[in-house]
Design a protein around this motif. Structure first.
Motif, PDB file in Angstrom:
ATOM      1  N   TYR A  96     -66.280 -53.968  38.346  1.00 49.73           N
ATOM      2  CA  TYR A  96     -65.392 -52.933  38.525  1.00 49.73           C
ATOM      3  C   TYR A  96     -65.394 -52.703  39.871  1.00 49.73           C
ATOM      4  N   GLY A  97     -66.620 -52.597  40.679  1.00 50.85           N
ATOM      5  CA  GLY A  97     -66.445 -52.233  42.103  1.00 50.85           C
ATOM      6  C   GLY A  97     -65.748 -53.251  42.818  1.00 50.85           C
ATOM      7  N   PRO A  98     -65.832 -54.516  42.910  1.00 54.83           N
ATOM      8  CA  PRO A  98     -65.094 -55.567  43.708  1.00 54.83           C
ATOM      9  C   PRO A  98     -63.497 -55.357  43.362  1.00 54.83           C
ATOM     10  N   THR A  99     -63.379 -55.243  42.164  1.00 53.36           N
ATOM     11  CA  THR A  99     -62.097 -55.302  41.762  1.00 53.36           C
ATOM     12  C   THR A  99     -61.199 -54.044  42.217  1.00 53.36           C
ATOM     13  N   MET A 100     -61.928 -52.772  42.303  1.00 50.54           N
ATOM     14  CA  MET A 100     -61.071 -51.619  42.596  1.00 50.54           C
ATOM     15  C   MET A 100     -61.117 -51.851  44.155  1.00 50.54           C
ATOM     16  N   PRO A 150     -49.131 -50.788  34.723  1.00 52.83           N
ATOM     17  CA  PRO A 150     -50.299 -51.715  34.273  1.00 52.83           C
ATOM     18  C   PRO A 150     -51.315 -51.563  35.294  1.00 52.83           C
ATOM     19  N   SER A 151     -51.695 -50.614  36.302  1.00 54.54           N
ATOM     20  CA  SER A 151     -52.888 -50.521  37.032  1.00 54.54           C
ATOM     21  C   SER A 151     -54.058 -50.570  36.480  1.00 54.54           C
ATOM     22  N   ALA A 152     -54.320 -49.507  35.540  1.00 55.07           N
ATOM     23  CA  ALA A 152     -55.537 -49.423  34.918  1.00 55.07           C
ATOM     24  C   ALA A 152     -55.765 -50.640  34.064  1.00 55.07           C
ATOM     25  N   GLN A 153     -54.813 -51.027  33.520  1.00 50.32           N
ATOM     26  CA  GLN A 153     -54.834 -52.323  32.547  1.00 50.32           C
ATOM     27  C   GLN A 153     -55.386 -53.410  33.287  1.00 50.32           C
ATOM     28  N   ILE A 154     -54.667 -53.763  34.521  1.00 52.29           N
ATOM     29  CA  ILE A 154     -54.979 -54.803  35.206  1.00 52.29           C
ATOM     30  C   ILE A 154     -56.462 -54.562  35.852  1.00 52.29           C
ATOM     31  N   VAL A 155     -57.054 -53.543  36.456  1.00 50.43           N
ATOM     32  CA  VAL A 155     -58.124 -53.352  36.819  1.00 50.43           C
ATOM     33  C   VAL A 155     -59.362 -53.786  35.812  1.00 50.43           C
ATOM     34  N   ASN A 156     -59.029 -53.063  34.745  1.00 49.10           N
ATOM     35  CA  ASN A 156     -59.863 -53.298  33.550  1.00 49.10           C
ATOM     36  C   ASN A 156     -60.117 -54.775  33.219  1.00 49.10           C
ATOM     37  N   ALA A 157     -58.807 -55.474  32.983  1.00 51.79           N
ATOM     38  CA  ALA A 157     -58.598 -57.002  32.506  1.00 51.79           C
ATOM     39  C   ALA A 157     -59.535 -57.848  33.624  1.00 51.79           C
ATOM     40  N   VAL A 158     -59.217 -57.704  34.859  1.00 48.42           N
ATOM     41  CA  VAL A 158     -59.851 -58.479  35.909  1.00 48.42           C
ATOM     42  C   VAL A 158     -61.366 -58.285  35.883  1.00 48.42           C
ATOM     43  N   SER A 189     -56.822 -48.982  27.592  1.00 49.71           N
ATOM     44  CA  SER A 189     -56.081 -48.844  28.878  1.00 49.71           C
ATOM     45  C   SER A 189     -54.831 -49.005  28.554  1.00 49.71           C
ATOM     46  N   THR A 190     -54.200 -49.900  27.670  1.00 53.89           N
ATOM     47  CA  THR A 190     -52.822 -49.936  27.075  1.00 53.89           C
ATOM     48  C   THR A 190     -52.179 -48.633  26.960  1.00 53.89           C
ATOM     49  N   ALA A 191     -52.917 -47.573  26.366  1.00 58.75           N
ATOM     50  CA  ALA A 191     -52.228 -46.370  25.975  1.00 58.75           C
ATOM     51  C   ALA A 191     -51.767 -45.677  27.545  1.00 58.75           C
ATOM     52  N   ILE A 192     -52.835 -45.880  28.543  1.00 60.05           N
ATOM     53  CA  ILE A 192     -52.653 -45.406  29.903  1.00 60.05           C
ATOM     54  C   ILE A 192     -51.060 -46.181  30.386  1.00 60.05           C
ATOM     55  N   THR A 193     -50.980 -47.670  30.099  1.00 62.85           N
ATOM     56  CA  THR A 193     -49.890 -48.293  30.628  1.00 62.85           C
ATOM     57  C   THR A 193     -48.574 -47.717  30.001  1.00 62.85           C
ATOM     58  N   LEU A 194     -48.823 -47.441  28.627  1.00 61.21           N
ATOM     59  CA  LEU A 194     -47.584 -46.994  27.966  1.00 61.21           C
ATOM     60  C   LEU A 194     -47.128 -45.591  28.447  1.00 61.21           C
ATOM     61  N   THR A 195     -48.029 -44.726  28.657  1.00 59.17           N
ATOM     62  CA  THR A 195     -47.858 -43.379  28.969  1.00 59.17           C
ATOM     63  C   THR A 195     -47.109 -43.464  30.438  1.00 59.17           C
ATOM     64  N   LEU A 196     -47.489 -44.194  31.447  1.00 66.15           N
ATOM     65  CA  LEU A 196     -47.045 -44.338  32.700  1.00 66.15           C
ATOM     66  C   LEU A 196     -45.615 -44.862  32.807  1.00 66.15           C
TER      67      LEU A 196
END
Length: 517
Positions: A442-446, A417-425, A105-112
């Motif tokens: 993932y459910g509670p975090t999202m 960092p949204s996707a990265q934050i969700v994945n990390a948490v 998901s770091t790749a998603i962060t860099l893209t955004l």
């Protein structure tokens, strides 16, 4: 409209604007700035136009208007396919590069993160030189970078290519929506805006269909990227053979002297100086909106594969139905915003999405997750369906290519960092999955994150401006020399000042004669 009730002028200043916007939200009539033929401006209360048959609204577009709209829609769809080709295959890519899902998901962060740079460069290029060639270049390079991703042998190469991808991806949105909407009749814009925004959801649906079609093998992610590359390059080639935006050409023709680079950049700086509050507001709004979409969708397939224990086919089918809901909701709520109001439509959609959160994350099995995902994205992307036309109407008229794209992509950068934050948490907390084994939460975090974001959107929108029905198509392009002031500013010479004074005198005489008549 001579019978309309006069309204107080649009408030100046941050607090005054917020107070006025909050009061206006609860009044059915719309405060509208009206400019007469003499350039005199006043505000009045106008009743919203009654809802019209969507078919009749679509029929108001000429063949050329439809061509421009479809170019914008399909380019935006290909752009979204390119992006989601990665986000829906996080699980496969994690296995391929032997990395965690958070690392991928770091790749998603860099893209955004880097999209805002591309939005600034290509958006200003679109306002200066037209919508066509910046988009052509964007789409072809995006396709090439998708192919480069396929041949990235190491994780470091993969991240480097996705960073470059973000730079060029950022330039698509502003030019695409300007090309599509600035040719639409005023009364059809709400409906067409809703349809246009669903290019993003359509890109997700087609990427999910491609993912379903290639199966769950680890190496199958490459096939999806080949399809994405083909779509982008194809759209770039098609765009070569289509005309420039009609209104951009007409705006350029409005200037006797053409355009000046000095005038363009000077006007850009002046716009930022005068409209900095609006720029900041739109960036904050788009930050909330980008958190909204990425938090509620980027990790949803991973959520179904891990916590809900679905297989690749089941998760892909549920993802497809989720985004079908997005397409339907965005179109309907975008259409309703023409009558209901841009801000009221956004606030209500965000409210309903917040109320649906428990029903969104608690179901078990493919059927329940498909239904809850459908309705959740109906309202998430329903709110998004208003955004293209809302940003275009708020934009300084001469910057309809750069302003929406830059504010949208800067919001993307902040929320990157949204996707990265969700994945990390989620990966730091364990819950019992549907298969009885520990799984990332993932459910509670999202759910918690989306609730906070929905509240942020409602508050920001309720206290912000709205310019529904603004006739921005009548304005000139940035940097076009049409007034004496432009001549004086650009030449700085006595000849320029003389020409400037002459043009000002002529304009004054015309206004006096018109008033006398």
């Amino acid at each position: 409209m001579l019978g309309n009730e006069p309204a107080d002028p649009v408030a100046k200043g941050t607090l005054a604007t917020a107070k006025q916007a909050w009061k206006d939200l609860f009044r059915w009539q719309m405060r509208v700035e009206v400019t007469n033929d003499l350039g005199e401006t006043h505000c009045e209360w106008q009743d919203p136009a009654p809802l019209k048959n969507p078919i009749s609204l679509a029929a108001k577009l000429s063949g050329k208007d439809w061509l421009c709209f479809m170019v914008g829609l399909l380019s935006w769809m290909a752009d979204a396919f390119d992006f989601h080709a990665l986000s829906i295959q996080t699980f496969k890519l994690a296995n391929y590069y032997n990395r965690s899902k958070t690392d991928i998901s770091t790749a998603i962060t860099l893209t955004l993160l880097l999209r805002s740079v591309g939005a600034a460069f290509f958006g200003l290029a679109g306002d200066k030189w037209g919508r066509k060639w910046p988009m052509v270049f964007n789409m072809i390079v995006l396709g090439v970078l998708q192919i480069a991703t396929i041949y990235s042998a190491t994780f470091q190469q993969f991240l480097a290519v996705r960073s470059l991808f973000g730079l060029f991806m950022g330039g698509v949105y502003g030019n695409a929506i300007a090309m599509a909407l600035e040719n639409c009749p005023v009364e059809a814009r709400g409906f067409m805006s809703g349809v246009l925004q669903q290019g993003y959801s359509m890109g997700y649906v087609f990427a999910a269909c491609a993912n379903l079609g290639v199966g769950g093998d680890t190496d199958s992610w490459k096939t999806v990227f080949w399809i994405a590359a083909g779509l982008s390059i194809f759209m770039g080639i098609v765009r070569i053979f289509l005309p420039e935006s009609k209104q951009f050409i007409e705006a350029k023709k409005a200037g006797k002297k053409g355009t000046s680079a000095g005038a363009f950049w000077g006007e850009t700086k002046e716009m930022i100086r005068k409209e900095w509050r609006l720029v900041v507001y739109c960036i904050v709004l788009m930050t909330w909106f980008n958190f909204y979409s990425h938090t509620s969708q980027d990790s949803y397939t991973t959520f179904m594969l891990t916590e809900k224990a679905l297989d690749n086919s089941g998760a892909s089918r549920a993802s497809i139905l989720m985004k079908v809901g997005a397409c339907v909701g965005g179109t309907i709520i975008g259409y309703l915003s023409q009558w209901l109001g841009r801000r009221r439509a956004i606030v209500l959609a965000a409210l309903f999405s917040g109320l649906l959160i428990p029903a969104w994350i608690l179901p078990h099995g493919e059927g329940g997750l498909s239904a809850s995902g459908f309705f959740m994205q109906f309202f998430v992307q329903g709110a998004w369906g208003v955004i293209p036309i809302h940003l275009n109407e708020l934009s300084p008229p001469a910057f309809r290519s750069s302003f929406p794209g830059i504010t949208y992509q800067v919001g993307n950068m902040i929320s990157s960092p949204s996707a990265q934050i969700v994945n990390a948490v989620a990966e730091s907390i364990s819950v019992t999955g549907d298969n009885g084994k520990p799984a990332p939460a993932y459910g509670p975090t999202m759910g918690v994150a989306t609730a906070i974001i929905a509240i942020g959107i409602m508050v920001t929108t309720a206290f912000g401006p709205e310019k529904r029905g603004r006739r921005f198509e009548e304005e000139r392009a940035a940097g076009v020399v049409v007034e004496g002031k432009d001549l004086e500013d650009q030449t700085g010479s006595s000849e320029g000042k003389s020409q400037a004074k002459h043009l000002d005198d002529v304009e004054t005489e015309k206004k006096v004669e018109a008033k006398a008549l």
